[in-house]
Design an enzyme around this catalytic site. Structure first.
Site, mmCIF file in Angstrom:
data_model
loop_
_atom_site.group_PDB
_atom_site.id
_atom_site.type_symbol
_atom_site.label_atom_id
_atom_site.label_comp_id
_atom_site.label_asym_id
_atom_site.label_seq_id
_atom_site.Cartn_x
_atom_site.Cartn_y
_atom_site.Cartn_z
ATOM 1 C CE1 TYR A 73 1.269 29.415 -10.404
ATOM 2 C CE2 TYR A 73 1.074 28.841 -12.729
ATOM 3 C CZ TYR A 73 0.514 28.925 -11.465
ATOM 4 O OH TYR A 73 -0.778 28.520 -11.260
ATOM 5 C CG PHE A 125 -3.533 2.249 -0.436
ATOM 6 C CD1 PHE A 125 -3.073 1.594 0.687
ATOM 7 C CD2 PHE A 125 -3.670 3.623 -0.377
ATOM 8 C CE1 PHE A 125 -2.757 2.288 1.838
ATOM 9 C CE2 PHE A 125 -3.360 4.337 0.772
ATOM 10 C CZ PHE A 125 -2.904 3.666 1.886
ATOM 11 C CG ASP A 126 -6.444 3.245 2.899
ATOM 12 O OD1 ASP A 126 -5.538 3.582 2.121
ATOM 13 O OD2 ASP A 126 -6.397 3.461 4.119
ATOM 14 C CG ASP A 216 -1.432 2.255 -6.592
ATOM 15 O OD1 ASP A 216 -0.426 2.972 -6.415
ATOM 16 O OD2 ASP A 216 -2.341 2.151 -5.753
ATOM 17 C CB ALA A 218 3.143 3.388 -3.969
ATOM 18 C CE LYS A 259 3.032 5.150 0.105
ATOM 19 N NZ LYS A 259 2.030 6.210 -0.147
ATOM 20 C CG HIS A 451 -8.216 3.569 8.420
ATOM 21 N ND1 HIS A 451 -8.999 3.726 7.293
ATOM 22 C CD2 HIS A 451 -6.951 3.731 8.019
ATOM 23 C CE1 HIS A 451 -8.216 3.953 6.269
ATOM 24 N NE2 HIS A 451 -6.963 3.970 6.666
HETATM 25 N N1 F0G Z 1 -1.388 3.541 -3.589
HETATM 26 C C1 F0G Z 1 -0.749 2.785 -2.683
HETATM 27 C C2 F0G Z 1 -0.426 1.369 -3.009
HETATM 28 C C3 F0G Z 1 -0.393 3.336 -1.455
HETATM 29 O O1 F0G Z 1 0.228 2.576 -0.567
HETATM 30 C C4 F0G Z 1 -0.721 4.691 -1.191
HETATM 31 C C5 F0G Z 1 -0.381 5.296 0.081
HETATM 32 C C6 F0G Z 1 -1.381 5.436 -2.168
HETATM 33 C C7 F0G Z 1 -1.699 4.823 -3.357
HETATM 34 C C8 F0G Z 1 -1.776 6.868 -1.951
HETATM 35 O O2 F0G Z 1 -0.673 7.672 -2.015
HETATM 36 O O3 F0G Z 1 -0.524 8.678 0.272
HETATM 37 O O4 F0G Z 1 0.741 9.632 -1.674
HETATM 38 O O5 F0G Z 1 -1.703 9.901 -1.538
HETATM 39 N N2 F0G Z 1 -0.026 4.626 1.069
HETATM 40 C C9 F0G Z 1 0.411 5.079 2.365
HETATM 41 C C10 F0G Z 1 0.545 3.922 3.278
HETATM 42 C C11 F0G Z 1 -0.330 6.229 2.921
HETATM 43 O O6 F0G Z 1 0.727 4.164 4.488
HETATM 44 O O7 F0G Z 1 0.531 2.771 2.841
HETATM 45 P P1 F0G Z 1 -0.539 9.054 -1.182
#
Ligand code: F0G
Length: 460
Positions: A73, A125-126, A216, A218, A259, A451
């Site tokens: 833990y 990102f969204d 950010d 990813a 990613k 979406h």
């Molecule tokens: N930032 C970027 C640039 C992303 O592409 C994503 C996720 C996130 C943050 C959020 O990360 O999904 O681990 O919580 N992108 C995916 C996509 C879902 O399909 O582009 P997460």
């Protein structure tokens, strides 16, 4: 076509069968899914290009790591392995695992943003945009103009418009800007990279006004690979060296490890040297995610992540991966199908506005193409355009996106050359009957991130 497919730098040890439904079955399935590709069952999909997130194939070494994960833990060995890997690769002192990228955003943005403030990004990102707005702040995009023309080829279309960034800071007042976020690569602009020069210039502006700069991260490895290929002074540096320099210009990073870190689940929040911010972040992590040494993950996930971070930086792998994108892009070039060019790091973003010029943005050409790809060949994709962007949070009016893309996101180490040919053939077949394809209207939508859940129907 002059692009040769770069052979896979691995062989396949385990397979997962996939099946193709008939066209009639697919038409029925997408109708039942209310024309939302997120509502389809995975087993009804032949080639899944919905996302490159968490859908990647782990290596035998990562699976061996899974077996060795320490499930303590508190203070597990896998946590320390992860911290050590991150300190080595990124040069940051404080490393907080979380369950995925948006969890890092939730922990961090609540500390940096409040009502009445703004976050500025090369492009949010969204979910990142949603987490800015959930604090009561507003999210502003500030990408270079050349990103907005898919046919215009430029090496770093993900860049921040640094001049506009400074103008925005002056317009709103520096105390109103809680955070600047550099998304690498710039997903919403088509997986386009950010140059090292642009990182430096953005960092300089942030420093001048005392604003926290967050990466950010990813798709950090793909971004570093593009810098090596396209920025002259980095051509002899390793992708790992480039990564460390890139991160040295920021203060904090959030990462969806699903990613480029090639794991099925995981995320990171890392703070370069601000012990006070780290202390506050730990408190929020414990409330939202779990104790600090596991952050909502199992020990086995932490172990696989510590290994995956290095595998994602492997230059043979990155060359093969980039080669897959180049191969698909070259087939589309031959067929006269437009996409965000040059092709991005994690997928091909087809310019649905150009392919379906008769469908206006408020009838969602990117979504129409996504539906058609499923009907044509069982390929699942998603829209990145006005449908995803949604409505203005203040007025409720439909926003118009700069692009109308259908994203073919490519999972890492999953699909082979023949799958890429299926993708190209499907798009070519659709192009031939493009004028018969209709737009869509939304029949139900939730207030945020619509979406993922909305229902649609064809406009006859
Ligand atoms: N930032 C970027 C640039 C992303 O592409 C994503 C996720 C996130 C943050 C959020 O990360 O999904 O681990 O919580 N992108 C995916 C996509 C879902 O399909 O582009 P997460």
């Amino acid at each position: 076509m002059s692009v040769k497919y770069i052979p896979e730098p691995f062989r396949i040890k385990m397979v997962e069968p996939i099946k193709m439904l008939t066209r009639e079955e697919r038409e029925q399935k997408i109708k039942e899914a209310k024309y939302n590709t997120f509502n389809l069952k995975g087993e009804d999909v032949y080639i899944d290009l919905l996302t490159d997130s968490g859908t990647n194939a782990m290596s035998d070494i990562q699976w061996a790591g899974v077996m060795r994960g320490d499930e303590a833990y508190a203070g597990g060995r896998s946590y320390y392995n992860l911290v050590e890997a991150c300190q080595d690769i990124f040069g940051y002192e404080f490393i907080q695992p979380v369950h995925q990228g948006r969890a890092a955003e939730k922990v961090l943005f609540g500390l940096l943003l409040e009502e009445g403030q703004y976050g500025i990004s090369n492009m949010f990102f969204d979910t990142t945009r949603a987490h800015v707005e959930l604090t009561g702040a507003r999210a502003l995009d500030c990408v270079v103009e050349e990103a907005k023309d898919p046919s215009h080829r430029a090496p770093f279309k993900g860049n921040m418009d640094v001049k506009k960034l400074e103008e925005l800071i002056n317009e709103h007042g520096k105390e109103k800007i809680g955070v600047v976020v550099m998304t690498i690569t710039n997903n919403s602009a088509g997986g386009q990279p950010v140059s090292m020069q642009n990182m430096k210039d953005t960092a300089e502006v942030c420093k001048k006004y005392g604003i926290t700069l967050v990466i950010d991260a990813a798709r950090f490895a793909e971004n570093a690979f593009f810098i090596k290929q396209r920025e002259e002074e980095y051509k002899n540096k390793s992708v790992k060296e480039i990564t460390k320099e890139m991160f040295s210009y920021a203060d904090v990073f959030t990462m969806s490890a699903k990613k480029d870190a090639i794991v099925n689940m995981g995320g990171l929040l890392a703070i370069k040297d601000d012990a006070e911010l780290y202390q506050l972040a730990k408190g929020r992590t414990i409330s939202f995610e779990g104790f600090t040494t596991y952050g909502g993950l199992s020990g086995r996930d932490l172990e696989a992540l510590a290994i995956g971070l290095y595998e994602g930086l492997d230059e043979n792998y990155l060359e093969y991966r980039n080669g897959q994108m180049e191969y698909l892009a070259a087939r589309l070039d031959d067929a006269g199908i437009a996409y965000q060019s040059p092709v991005g790091g994690h997928g091909v973003f087809v310019d649905a506005k150009a392919l379906l010029p008769h469908i206006p943005s408020n009838e969602f050409p990117g979504q129409a193409l996504a539906i058609e790809l499923y009907k044509e060949a069982g390929i699942r994709t998603c829209e990145i355009g006005s449908y995803m962007l949604g409505n203005d949070p203040d007025t409720g009016e439909q926003l118009q996106a700069d692009f109308e893309f259908t994203r073919l996101a490519i999972a890492r180490r999953v699909y082979t050359q023949s799958h890429f040919d299926v993708m190209a053939d499907a798009l070519i077949a659709i192009k031939e009957r493009a004028d018969e394809i209709n737009g869509y209207r939304i029949t139900w939508e939730p207030p945020v991130l619509r979406h993922f859940q909305a229902s649609l129907e064809p406009i006859k």
